[in-house]
Every structure is written in structure tokens, then in C-alpha cells.
Write a protein that holds these residues in place. Structure first.
Motif, PDB file in Angstrom:
ATOM      1  N   ASN A  44     -94.082 101.215  57.061  1.00  0.00           N
ATOM      2  CA  ASN A  44     -93.578 100.787  58.359  1.00  0.00           C
ATOM      3  C   ASN A  44     -94.635 100.080  59.195  1.00  0.00           C
ATOM      4  O   ASN A  44     -95.821 100.078  58.891  1.00  0.00           O
ATOM      5  CB  ASN A  44     -92.968 101.975  59.114  1.00  0.00           C
ATOM      6  N   ARG A  45     -94.173  99.472  60.245  1.00  0.00           N
ATOM      7  CA  ARG A  45     -95.001  98.691  61.155  1.00  0.00           C
ATOM      8  C   ARG A  45     -96.168  99.499  61.708  1.00  0.00           C
ATOM      9  O   ARG A  45     -97.296  99.025  61.782  1.00  0.00           O
ATOM     10  CB  ARG A  45     -94.103  98.192  62.281  1.00  0.00           C
ATOM     11  N   SER A  46     -95.906 100.746  62.080  1.00  0.00           N
ATOM     12  CA  SER A  46     -96.941 101.610  62.646  1.00  0.00           C
ATOM     13  C   SER A  46     -98.094 101.796  61.660  1.00  0.00           C
ATOM     14  O   SER A  46     -99.262 101.758  62.039  1.00  0.00           O
ATOM     15  CB  SER A  46     -96.331 102.958  63.028  1.00  0.00           C
ATOM     16  N   TYR A  47     -97.770 101.987  60.386  1.00  0.00           N
ATOM     17  CA  TYR A  47     -98.797 102.149  59.364  1.00  0.00           C
ATOM     18  C   TYR A  47     -99.631 100.873  59.244  1.00  0.00           C
ATOM     19  O   TYR A  47    -100.863 100.931  59.211  1.00  0.00           O
ATOM     20  CB  TYR A  47     -98.164 102.500  58.013  1.00  0.00           C
ATOM     21  N   THR A  99     -99.351 113.980  62.133  1.00  0.00           N
ATOM     22  CA  THR A  99     -98.753 112.692  61.802  1.00  0.00           C
ATOM     23  C   THR A  99     -97.541 112.442  62.689  1.00  0.00           C
ATOM     24  O   THR A  99     -96.755 113.351  62.952  1.00  0.00           O
ATOM     25  CB  THR A  99     -98.299 112.668  60.320  1.00  0.00           C
ATOM     26  N   ARG A 100     -97.414 111.208  63.174  1.00  0.00           N
ATOM     27  CA  ARG A 100     -96.237 110.819  63.955  1.00  0.00           C
ATOM     28  C   ARG A 100     -95.338 109.965  63.086  1.00  0.00           C
ATOM     29  O   ARG A 100     -95.776 108.981  62.507  1.00  0.00           O
ATOM     30  CB  ARG A 100     -96.643 110.039  65.209  1.00  0.00           C
ATOM     31  N   GLY A 109     -85.810 103.866  69.685  1.00  0.00           N
ATOM     32  CA  GLY A 109     -86.953 104.388  68.947  1.00  0.00           C
ATOM     33  C   GLY A 109     -87.024 105.903  69.045  1.00  0.00           C
ATOM     34  O   GLY A 109     -86.774 106.480  70.104  1.00  0.00           O
ATOM     35  N   HIS A 110     -87.339 106.547  67.960  1.00  0.00           N
ATOM     36  CA  HIS A 110     -87.466 108.004  67.901  1.00  0.00           C
ATOM     37  C   HIS A 110     -88.818 108.350  67.289  1.00  0.00           C
ATOM     38  O   HIS A 110     -89.233 107.744  66.306  1.00  0.00           O
ATOM     39  CB  HIS A 110     -86.346 108.612  67.053  1.00  0.00           C
ATOM     40  N   SER A 111     -89.495 109.341  67.860  1.00  0.00           N
ATOM     41  CA  SER A 111     -90.813 109.749  67.394  1.00  0.00           C
ATOM     42  C   SER A 111     -90.808 111.251  67.113  1.00  0.00           C
ATOM     43  O   SER A 111     -90.388 112.048  67.952  1.00  0.00           O
ATOM     44  CB  SER A 111     -91.856 109.413  68.459  1.00  0.00           C
ATOM     45  N   VAL A 112     -91.295 111.609  65.939  1.00  0.00           N
ATOM     46  CA  VAL A 112     -91.377 113.006  65.518  1.00  0.00           C
ATOM     47  C   VAL A 112     -92.835 113.310  65.211  1.00  0.00           C
ATOM     48  O   VAL A 112     -93.515 112.518  64.561  1.00  0.00           O
ATOM     49  CB  VAL A 112     -90.518 113.255  64.259  1.00  0.00           C
ATOM     50  N   ASP A 117     -96.334 124.118  60.912  1.00  0.00           N
ATOM     51  CA  ASP A 117     -95.231 124.822  60.263  1.00  0.00           C
ATOM     52  C   ASP A 117     -93.853 124.255  60.569  1.00  0.00           C
ATOM     53  O   ASP A 117     -92.851 124.791  60.105  1.00  0.00           O
ATOM     54  CB  ASP A 117     -95.263 126.305  60.663  1.00  0.00           C
ATOM     55  N   ASP A 118     -93.793 123.219  61.406  1.00  0.00           N
ATOM     56  CA  ASP A 118     -92.505 122.641  61.742  1.00  0.00           C
ATOM     57  C   ASP A 118     -92.690 121.217  62.245  1.00  0.00           C
ATOM     58  O   ASP A 118     -93.744 120.620  62.030  1.00  0.00           O
ATOM     59  CB  ASP A 118     -91.764 123.512  62.770  1.00  0.00           C
TER      60      ASP A 118
END
Length: 156
Positions: A44-47, A99-100, A109-112, A117-118
Motif C-alpha cells: 500500500n501507499r503508506s508502506y 503497526t498501523r 479512511g480507516h486506521s487500525v 494482544d489485540d
């Protein structure tokens, strides 16, 4: 004959890093070809932005010192006994904590954030990426596929 290693003038680093943030993906890929001398990976673009940012700074200021590289290699050998095959295999498939994961879905846009552990999405903890994908889309998804960590055939 190999291509010469490109150089980056130190006084252009900040401008180049800023330009990467708004550069179209096609231009990011061209920058990759120029700075790495290879085809860009299908990530992806972020990488692409993060690796290009590092590469610009590396070319301007130099890479890791030989002593640092030796120290990192020694630490790796302590973990795996010098077995390069073991070194390349993660103990689990989870991305590294911190890591995002960025995903655009229906123009939003969604960011995780991956935690130990989660996962965290919109300030809430989730046990799986699939549950986050369901919260975003309203339908069942394989979370790894939704966030492009694995293709539809199950490969990473």
C-alpha cells in the motif's frame, strides 16, 4: 552493468520527504524505481511512503554504521542460532505491535493499530481484524484479506 547508486543532497531531504506525502502512487512507484533500482513491491501507499522516506534519508546521510549492522546480526543469532531460515519465519502471523493498518473503504479512511494482544480501532479494542472489517463494512470479511495482509487465496 549495474545502475549507479543515486545520491540525495542533504539540503533537499525535507522538501523530498514532504513531497512524498502528497505524491500520486504512480509517482511513488517511479521514485522507488529511481531510489532502489528495482520494481516497487505491491504494497500500500503508506508502506511505499515510509520506505521511500527512509531511503531518501539513507542516501543523504548514510545508512547504518557497520558496527550497528554487526550488533544487529549478533542479536539475531542469539535468537535463532544463526539459522537464516528460522530468522525469516515469524512465530505468529500477526503484524508487529505498533503497526498501523490503513484501509480506505467507500471513500473513508480507516486506521487500525496492532497491539500486543489485540487491535485498536476508533479507540476500542478488538480481538480480530475480521471483527473490525465487519464493524467497517457491516458484512462478514476475512480481516487479513480486507486489510490486504493476505490475498484471497490465503497467501501472505
Amino acid at each position: 552493468m549495474t545502475e549507479p547508486i543515486p545520491t540525495v543532497a542533504r539540503d533537499t531531504v525535507l522538501a523530498r520527504l514532504a513531497a512524498l506525502q502528497t505524491m500520486p502512487t504512480a509517482e511513488l512507484k517511479q521514485q522507488w524505481r529511481t531510489l532502489f533500482g528495482a520494481e516497487p513491491p505491491p504494497f500500500n501507499r503508506s508502506y511505499l511512503q515510509s520506505r521511500l522516506s527512509y531511503r531518501v534519508q539513507e542516501l543523504a546521510y548514510g545508512g547504518l554504521k557497520p558496527e550497528t549492522i554487526k550488533r544487529l546480526e549478533a542479536l539475531g543469532e542469539q535468537l535463532d542460532g544463526g539459522n537464516i531460515t528460522i530468522r525469516r519465519i515469524r512465530q505468529d502471523d500477526r503484524p508487529i505491535a505498533g503497526t498501523r493498518l490503513i484501509r480506505e473503504y467507500q471513500g473513508v479512511g480507516h486506521s487500525v493499530t496492532v497491539r500486543q494482544d489485540d487491535y485498536e480501532y476508533e479507540g476500542r479494542p478488538y480481538k480480530s481484524l475480521s471483527s473490525i472489517a465487519r464493524a467497517i463494512t457491516g458484512t462478514r470479511w476475512n480481516g487479513w484479506t480486507f486489510f490486504a495482509l493476505r490475498n484471497a487465496r490465503g497467501r501472505a
